[in-house]
Write an enzyme that holds these catalytic residues in place. Structure first.
Site, PDB file in Angstrom:
ATOM      1  N   GLN A 142     -13.092  62.265 -41.218  1.00  0.00           N
ATOM      2  CA  GLN A 142     -11.986  62.690 -42.083  1.00  0.00           C
ATOM      3  C   GLN A 142     -11.116  61.486 -42.419  1.00  0.00           C
ATOM      4  OE1 GLN A 142     -10.210  66.577 -40.330  1.00  0.00           O
ATOM      5  NE2 GLN A 142     -11.418  65.659 -38.719  1.00  0.00           N
ATOM      6  N   HIS A 168     -12.925  62.866 -46.683  1.00  0.00           N
ATOM      7  CA  HIS A 168     -11.635  62.809 -47.384  1.00  0.00           C
ATOM      8  C   HIS A 168     -11.486  61.566 -48.267  1.00  0.00           C
ATOM      9  CE1 HIS A 168      -9.795  65.765 -44.213  1.00  0.00           C
ATOM     10  NE2 HIS A 168     -10.579  66.359 -45.080  1.00  0.00           N
ATOM     11  N   CYS A 170     -11.397  59.879 -66.989  1.00  0.00           N
ATOM     12  CA  CYS A 170     -11.923  59.513 -68.302  1.00  0.00           C
ATOM     13  C   CYS A 170     -13.446  59.398 -68.222  1.00  0.00           C
ATOM     14  CB  CYS A 170     -11.301  58.202 -68.785  1.00  0.00           C
ATOM     15  SG  CYS A 170     -11.941  56.734 -67.977  1.00  0.00           S
ATOM     16  N   CYS A 177     -10.144  52.995 -69.052  1.00  0.00           N
ATOM     17  CA  CYS A 177      -9.384  53.566 -70.177  1.00  0.00           C
ATOM     18  C   CYS A 177      -7.942  53.084 -70.189  1.00  0.00           C
ATOM     19  CB  CYS A 177      -9.418  55.096 -70.118  1.00  0.00           C
ATOM     20  SG  CYS A 177      -8.407  55.769 -68.767  1.00  0.00           S
ATOM     21  N   GLY A 197     -11.214  62.827 -31.617  1.00  0.00           N
ATOM     22  CA  GLY A 197      -9.936  62.340 -32.161  1.00  0.00           C
ATOM     23  C   GLY A 197      -9.450  63.086 -33.378  1.00  0.00           C
ATOM     24  N   SER A 252      -7.299  66.762 -34.623  1.00  0.00           N
ATOM     25  CA  SER A 252      -6.529  67.933 -34.191  1.00  0.00           C
ATOM     26  C   SER A 252      -7.287  69.219 -34.523  1.00  0.00           C
ATOM     27  CB  SER A 252      -5.142  67.927 -34.837  1.00  0.00           C
ATOM     28  OG  SER A 252      -5.261  67.862 -36.233  1.00  0.00           O
ATOM     29  N   GLU A 276      -5.709  65.310 -26.261  1.00  0.00           N
ATOM     30  CA  GLU A 276      -5.105  66.567 -25.785  1.00  0.00           C
ATOM     31  C   GLU A 276      -5.952  67.749 -26.251  1.00  0.00           C
ATOM     32  OE1 GLU A 276      -1.333  66.350 -27.787  1.00  0.00           O
ATOM     33  OE2 GLU A 276      -2.305  66.420 -29.753  1.00  0.00           O
TER      34      GLU A 276
HETATM   35  P1  OAD Z   1      -4.328  64.348 -36.617  1.00  0.00           P
HETATM   36  O1  OAD Z   1      -3.226  63.346 -36.628  1.00  0.00           O
HETATM   37  O2  OAD Z   1      -4.037  65.735 -37.035  1.00  0.00           O
HETATM   38  O3  OAD Z   1      -4.949  64.447 -35.145  1.00  0.00           O
HETATM   39  C1  OAD Z   1      -5.295  63.316 -34.424  1.00  0.00           C
HETATM   40  C2  OAD Z   1      -5.767  63.777 -33.048  1.00  0.00           C
HETATM   41  O4  OAD Z   1      -6.199  62.620 -32.354  1.00  0.00           O
HETATM   42  C3  OAD Z   1      -4.667  64.436 -32.204  1.00  0.00           C
HETATM   43  O5  OAD Z   1      -5.165  65.648 -31.664  1.00  0.00           O
HETATM   44  C4  OAD Z   1      -4.401  63.407 -31.091  1.00  0.00           C
HETATM   45  O6  OAD Z   1      -4.109  64.005 -29.853  1.00  0.00           O
HETATM   46  C5  OAD Z   1      -5.716  62.676 -31.024  1.00  0.00           C
HETATM   47  N1  OAD Z   1      -5.641  61.270 -30.567  1.00  0.00           N
HETATM   48  C6  OAD Z   1      -4.669  60.341 -30.771  1.00  0.00           C
HETATM   49  N2  OAD Z   1      -5.008  59.167 -30.228  1.00  0.00           N
HETATM   50  C7  OAD Z   1      -6.231  59.334 -29.660  1.00  0.00           C
HETATM   51  C8  OAD Z   1      -7.140  58.491 -28.953  1.00  0.00           C
HETATM   52  N3  OAD Z   1      -6.856  57.199 -28.698  1.00  0.00           N
HETATM   53  N4  OAD Z   1      -8.295  59.022 -28.523  1.00  0.00           N
HETATM   54  C9  OAD Z   1      -8.608  60.326 -28.767  1.00  0.00           C
HETATM   55  N5  OAD Z   1      -7.801  61.156 -29.429  1.00  0.00           N
HETATM   56  C10 OAD Z   1      -6.640  60.684 -29.878  1.00  0.00           C
HETATM   57  O7  OAD Z   1      -5.526  63.715 -37.464  1.00  0.00           O
HETATM   58  P2  OAD Z   1      -6.811  64.440 -38.103  1.00  0.00           P
HETATM   59  O8  OAD Z   1      -7.303  65.532 -37.222  1.00  0.00           O
HETATM   60  O9  OAD Z   1      -7.749  63.367 -38.490  1.00  0.00           O
HETATM   61  O10 OAD Z   1      -6.159  64.870 -44.378  1.00  0.00           O
HETATM   62  O11 OAD Z   1      -6.187  65.072 -39.395  1.00  0.00           O
HETATM   63  C11 OAD Z   1      -7.017  65.751 -40.276  1.00  0.00           C
HETATM   64  C12 OAD Z   1      -6.550  65.554 -41.695  1.00  0.00           C
HETATM   65  O12 OAD Z   1      -5.182  65.936 -41.822  1.00  0.00           O
HETATM   66  C13 OAD Z   1      -6.545  64.099 -42.167  1.00  0.00           C
HETATM   67  O13 OAD Z   1      -7.810  63.669 -42.622  1.00  0.00           O
HETATM   68  C14 OAD Z   1      -5.570  64.135 -43.282  1.00  0.00           C
HETATM   69  C15 OAD Z   1      -4.480  64.949 -42.626  1.00  0.00           C
HETATM   70  O14 OAD Z   1      -3.594  65.598 -43.465  1.00  0.00           O
HETATM   71  C16 OAD Z   1      -6.063  64.418 -45.621  1.00  0.00           C
HETATM   72  O15 OAD Z   1      -5.462  63.402 -45.894  1.00  0.00           O
HETATM   73  C17 OAD Z   1      -6.777  65.274 -46.608  1.00  0.00           C
END
Ligand code: OAD
Length: 248
Positions: free
Chosen positions: A101, A119, A131, A155, A191, A193, A219
């Protein structure tokens, strides 16, 4: 946790096809901000003001200012152990798929093969008006960009970041590739959420299709109760440990 780690490692060792879905947490150790955790982007900024087509139509320069700030920050980051381990799995087996993502392209810089970027990429642009002469996206790694907002090379209209914003659909080819990858022996979510759809649905699909499913995240998330094993800790460390046990 020790048992879970051994169980996951032995499943990975025996798997013919591995699929890994990644989110912002895999890039956290590289210094790329996540979205929802402490210090996360969505704690500081309102997504609807910066990451929607409506926001861009209202004020393209403001949206670009935010993307340029992120590009500058990401440009100074390098892939970490998590990206490296996943890249070597993808190089060792042509059926391994990494579905991300993340728009930072750190998986690309680590040399990942068979990568699906759900994404988009912050390093690609597309024509805002779509365009007819422009390709769907083109690469532009200038930091800073020569003008804000940058122009479509084809364009001369306004160009946008080639990323998926809230309310927009994902590229059907990417969704199809990600769905195809849910037919696998081991499906690992790392990694993320696990709340943004459709990405969050793939672990359910994989489980339904008979994969051994696992999560590595700092978490617990909604995926934790779905997967066969959930390991909570830093991805760069845990993937490093798995790779060491695999002898890589
Ligand atoms: P999030 O910021 O929602 O979640 C990141 C996750 O990574 C959290 O659950 C943290 O606990 C965990 N985390 C942080 N550091 C870590 C580490 N060192 N090792 C393991 N886990 C760790 O990010 P995404 O799930 O990627 O969408 O978010 C999904 C989408 O929401 C993104 O692609 C973006 C956002 O809005 C768009 O831009 C379309």
């Amino acid at each position: 946790m020790h048992d879970a780690l051994h169980q996951l490692t032995s499943r990975i060792r025996d798997a013919r096809r591995i699929t890994v879905m990644t989110g912002a947490g895999v890039s956290a150790a590289s210094g790329v901000p996540t979205f929802r955790g402490p210090g996360g982007l969505w704690r500081q900024y309102r997504p609807e003001e910066l990451a929607t087509a409506q926001a861009f139509a209202r004020d393209p320069s403001l949206v670009w200012e935010w993307y340029e700030w992120r590009r500058e920050r990401i440009a100074s980051c390098t892939p970490n152990r998590a990206h490296e381990v996943l890249a070597s799995w993808s190089q060792r087996s042509s059926s391994c798929r990494i579905v991300t993502q993340n728009v930072d392209d750190l998986h690309v810089r680590a040399g990942t093969r068979g990568l699906v970027r759900l994404h988009g990429s912050i390093w690609e642009l597309s024509c805002w008006r779509r365009c007819a002469s422009a390709p769907r996206t083109w690469r532009d790694e200038h930091v800073p960009l020569p003008e804000r907002p940058p122009r479509c090379r084809f364009c001369d209209g306004v160009a946008r970041p080639a990323v998926v914003w809230f309310g927009e659909s994902l590229d059907p080819a990417d969704v199809a590739a990600a769905h195809d990858a849910t037919s696998c022996d081991v499906f690992l979510t790392v990694g993320t959420s696990a709340i943004v759809y459709p990405a969050a649905a793939f672990v359910h699909d994989a489980k339904q299709r008979g994969a051994f499913t696992a999560e590595i995240n700092l978490e617990p998330t909604p995926a934790s109760s779905v997967v066969d094993v959930a390991i909570h800790g830093p991805a760069e460390e845990i993937l490093g440990n798995i790779e060491a046990m695999l002898g890589g």
